[in-house]
Design a protein around this motif. Structure first.
Motif, PDB file in Angstrom:
ATOM      1  N   THR A 296       2.434  -2.866   4.299  1.00  0.00           N
ATOM      2  CA  THR A 296       2.111  -3.847   3.557  1.00  0.00           C
ATOM      3  C   THR A 296       1.071  -4.674   4.381  1.00  0.00           C
ATOM      4  O   THR A 296       1.440  -4.762   5.828  1.00  0.00           O
ATOM      5  CB  THR A 296       3.233  -4.991   3.314  1.00  0.00           C
ATOM      6  OG1 THR A 296       4.319  -4.413   2.548  1.00  0.00           O
ATOM      7  CG2 THR A 296       3.019  -6.476   2.598  1.00  0.00           C
ATOM      8  N   VAL A 297       0.088  -5.374   3.726  1.00  0.00           N
ATOM      9  CA  VAL A 297      -0.903  -5.715   4.565  1.00  0.00           C
ATOM     10  C   VAL A 297      -1.152  -7.587   3.845  1.00  0.00           C
ATOM     11  O   VAL A 297      -1.194  -7.767   2.919  1.00  0.00           O
ATOM     12  CB  VAL A 297      -2.257  -5.243   4.149  1.00  0.00           C
ATOM     13  CG1 VAL A 297      -3.494  -5.866   5.049  1.00  0.00           C
ATOM     14  CG2 VAL A 297      -1.914  -3.660   4.797  1.00  0.00           C
ATOM     15  N   ASP A 298      -1.612  -8.337   5.080  1.00  0.00           N
ATOM     16  CA  ASP A 298      -1.911  -9.856   4.398  1.00  0.00           C
ATOM     17  C   ASP A 298      -3.190  -9.642   3.623  1.00  0.00           C
ATOM     18  O   ASP A 298      -3.922  -8.940   4.037  1.00  0.00           O
ATOM     19  CB  ASP A 298      -2.314 -10.696   5.629  1.00  0.00           C
ATOM     20  CG  ASP A 298      -1.077 -11.009   6.408  1.00  0.00           C
ATOM     21  OD1 ASP A 298      -0.027 -11.021   5.860  1.00  0.00           O
ATOM     22  OD2 ASP A 298      -1.011 -11.478   7.577  1.00  0.00           O
ATOM     23  N   THR A 299      -3.147  -9.953   2.205  1.00  0.00           N
ATOM     24  CA  THR A 299      -4.299  -9.870   1.263  1.00  0.00           C
ATOM     25  C   THR A 299      -5.539 -10.389   2.050  1.00  0.00           C
ATOM     26  O   THR A 299      -6.547  -9.586   1.746  1.00  0.00           O
ATOM     27  CB  THR A 299      -3.971 -10.566   0.153  1.00  0.00           C
ATOM     28  OG1 THR A 299      -2.698  -9.882  -0.317  1.00  0.00           O
ATOM     29  CG2 THR A 299      -4.983 -10.240  -0.881  1.00  0.00           C
ATOM     30  N   LYS A 300      -5.633 -11.318   2.971  1.00  0.00           N
ATOM     31  CA  LYS A 300      -6.928 -11.717   3.548  1.00  0.00           C
ATOM     32  C   LYS A 300      -7.452 -10.507   4.376  1.00  0.00           C
ATOM     33  O   LYS A 300      -8.687 -10.568   4.530  1.00  0.00           O
ATOM     34  CB  LYS A 300      -6.812 -13.106   4.187  1.00  0.00           C
ATOM     35  CG  LYS A 300      -5.879 -12.943   5.262  1.00  0.00           C
ATOM     36  CD  LYS A 300      -5.777 -14.141   6.226  1.00  0.00           C
ATOM     37  CE  LYS A 300      -4.460 -14.304   7.148  1.00  0.00           C
ATOM     38  NZ  LYS A 300      -4.550 -13.285   8.040  1.00  0.00           N
ATOM     39  N   ASP A 301      -6.499  -9.509   4.684  1.00  0.00           N
ATOM     40  CA  ASP A 301      -7.023  -8.492   5.826  1.00  0.00           C
ATOM     41  C   ASP A 301      -7.206  -7.469   4.986  1.00  0.00           C
ATOM     42  O   ASP A 301      -7.537  -6.075   5.420  1.00  0.00           O
ATOM     43  CB  ASP A 301      -5.972  -8.378   6.984  1.00  0.00           C
ATOM     44  CG  ASP A 301      -6.041  -9.596   7.613  1.00  0.00           C
ATOM     45  OD1 ASP A 301      -7.002 -10.372   8.039  1.00  0.00           O
ATOM     46  OD2 ASP A 301      -4.943  -9.885   8.384  1.00  0.00           O
ATOM     47  N   LEU A 302      -6.694  -7.357   3.380  1.00  0.00           N
ATOM     48  CA  LEU A 302      -6.985  -6.148   2.818  1.00  0.00           C
ATOM     49  C   LEU A 302      -8.338  -5.235   3.058  1.00  0.00           C
ATOM     50  O   LEU A 302      -8.248  -4.114   3.062  1.00  0.00           O
ATOM     51  CB  LEU A 302      -6.372  -6.291   1.302  1.00  0.00           C
ATOM     52  CG  LEU A 302      -6.390  -5.032   0.427  1.00  0.00           C
ATOM     53  CD1 LEU A 302      -5.462  -4.000   0.952  1.00  0.00           C
ATOM     54  CD2 LEU A 302      -5.992  -5.633  -0.751  1.00  0.00           C
ATOM     55  N   LEU A 303      -9.250  -5.762   2.704  1.00  0.00           N
ATOM     56  CA  LEU A 303     -10.563  -4.832   2.665  1.00  0.00           C
ATOM     57  C   LEU A 303     -10.757  -4.374   4.093  1.00  0.00           C
ATOM     58  O   LEU A 303     -11.059  -3.209   4.209  1.00  0.00           O
ATOM     59  CB  LEU A 303     -11.744  -5.903   2.199  1.00  0.00           C
ATOM     60  CG  LEU A 303     -12.628  -5.136   1.652  1.00  0.00           C
ATOM     61  CD1 LEU A 303     -12.385  -4.454   0.379  1.00  0.00           C
ATOM     62  CD2 LEU A 303     -13.799  -6.192   0.982  1.00  0.00           C
TER      63      LEU A 303
ATOM     64  N   ILE B 281       0.915  -1.298   0.071  1.00  0.00           N
ATOM     65  CA  ILE B 281      -0.033   0.067  -0.110  1.00  0.00           C
ATOM     66  C   ILE B 281       0.830   1.384  -0.076  1.00  0.00           C
ATOM     67  O   ILE B 281       1.881   1.432   0.792  1.00  0.00           O
ATOM     68  CB  ILE B 281      -0.812   0.035   1.228  1.00  0.00           C
ATOM     69  CG1 ILE B 281      -1.515  -1.147   1.450  1.00  0.00           C
ATOM     70  CG2 ILE B 281      -1.707   1.374   1.264  1.00  0.00           C
ATOM     71  CD1 ILE B 281      -2.648  -1.441   0.656  1.00  0.00           C
ATOM     72  N   ALA B 282       0.548   2.106  -0.776  1.00  0.00           N
ATOM     73  CA  ALA B 282       1.157   3.485  -0.764  1.00  0.00           C
ATOM     74  C   ALA B 282       0.135   4.635  -0.613  1.00  0.00           C
ATOM     75  O   ALA B 282      -1.075   4.324  -1.248  1.00  0.00           O
ATOM     76  CB  ALA B 282       1.978   3.726  -2.121  1.00  0.00           C
ATOM     77  N   ILE B 283       0.491   5.964  -0.402  1.00  0.00           N
ATOM     78  CA  ILE B 283      -0.423   6.910  -0.314  1.00  0.00           C
ATOM     79  C   ILE B 283       0.313   8.185  -0.544  1.00  0.00           C
ATOM     80  O   ILE B 283       1.597   8.315  -0.295  1.00  0.00           O
ATOM     81  CB  ILE B 283      -1.037   7.060   1.211  1.00  0.00           C
ATOM     82  CG1 ILE B 283      -2.107   7.797   1.397  1.00  0.00           C
ATOM     83  CG2 ILE B 283       0.087   7.381   2.122  1.00  0.00           C
ATOM     84  CD1 ILE B 283      -3.385   7.066   0.836  1.00  0.00           C
ATOM     85  N   THR B 284      -0.518   9.185  -1.093  1.00  0.00           N
ATOM     86  CA  THR B 284      -0.033  10.531  -1.263  1.00  0.00           C
ATOM     87  C   THR B 284      -0.284  11.519  -0.256  1.00  0.00           C
ATOM     88  O   THR B 284      -0.971  10.960   0.751  1.00  0.00           O
ATOM     89  CB  THR B 284      -0.557  11.300  -2.665  1.00  0.00           C
ATOM     90  OG1 THR B 284      -1.979  11.353  -2.276  1.00  0.00           O
ATOM     91  CG2 THR B 284      -0.530  10.306  -3.846  1.00  0.00           C
ATOM     92  N   ASP B 285       0.402  12.480  -0.174  1.00  0.00           N
ATOM     93  CA  ASP B 285      -0.057  13.413   1.156  1.00  0.00           C
ATOM     94  C   ASP B 285      -1.486  14.102   0.383  1.00  0.00           C
ATOM     95  O   ASP B 285      -1.823  13.821  -0.733  1.00  0.00           O
ATOM     96  CB  ASP B 285       0.982  14.785   1.065  1.00  0.00           C
ATOM     97  CG  ASP B 285       1.510  15.087  -0.294  1.00  0.00           C
ATOM     98  OD1 ASP B 285       1.411  16.366  -0.626  1.00  0.00           O
ATOM     99  OD2 ASP B 285       1.666  14.356  -1.130  1.00  0.00           O
TER     100      ASP B 285
END
Length: 137
Positions: free
Chosen positions: A31-38, A16-20
């Motif tokens: 980074t997130v476990d895909t099963k927990d992404l939502l 996961i990346a984000i802008t200001d």
């Protein structure tokens, strides 16, 4: 303005990346476990103002979709049902993992640190986001 959030979707884990809020700088978030992404995304957008999800579109060298594309499409459907107010854009993500690895080398990370696949995913998401931002300017 609101943030842009990029997703480098993987079957096991997702970068996961984000802008200001001014959408000037793209930074790795986590980074997130895909099963927990939502669950992660729902919690994040409840706290932060996000105007767009940018999701990597993996393609092969011959421009055909990669084998992970069906899983990404299924995730996108769940995402758009769960958070319908935030649109989704796609960005070609060819070479982002190689670029991420090279970024790690260029920044002086030691070999042990470069083996951290979660960090590669987070950097890949940042590259996806930077690519999207460059295409919009």
């Amino acid at each position: 303005m609101a943030r842009l959030l990029a997703i480098d979707y993987g079957l096991k884990r997702t970068g996961i990346a984000i802008t200001d809020e001014l959408q000037i700088i793209a930074s790795g978030l986590t980074t997130v476990d895909t099963k927990d992404l939502l669950t992660f995304l729902k919690a994040y957008v409840s706290k932060e103002n996000v105007e767009l999800f940018v999701i990597g579109e993996p393609k092969q060298m011959n421009n055909k979709v990669s084998e992970s594309e069906p899983a990404i499409l299924a995730f996108m459907e769940k995402l758009s049902k769960s958070i319908p107010e935030i649109p989704i854009a796609r960005v070609d993500e060819r070479f982002t993992s190689k670029m991420a690895f090279q970024t790690m080398i260029d920044s002086g990370l030691k070999k042990q640190q470069r083996r951290n696949k979660a960090l590669v995913d987070e950097i890949s998401a940042t590259i996806i986001l930077q690519s999207y931002m460059a295409s919009q300017s």
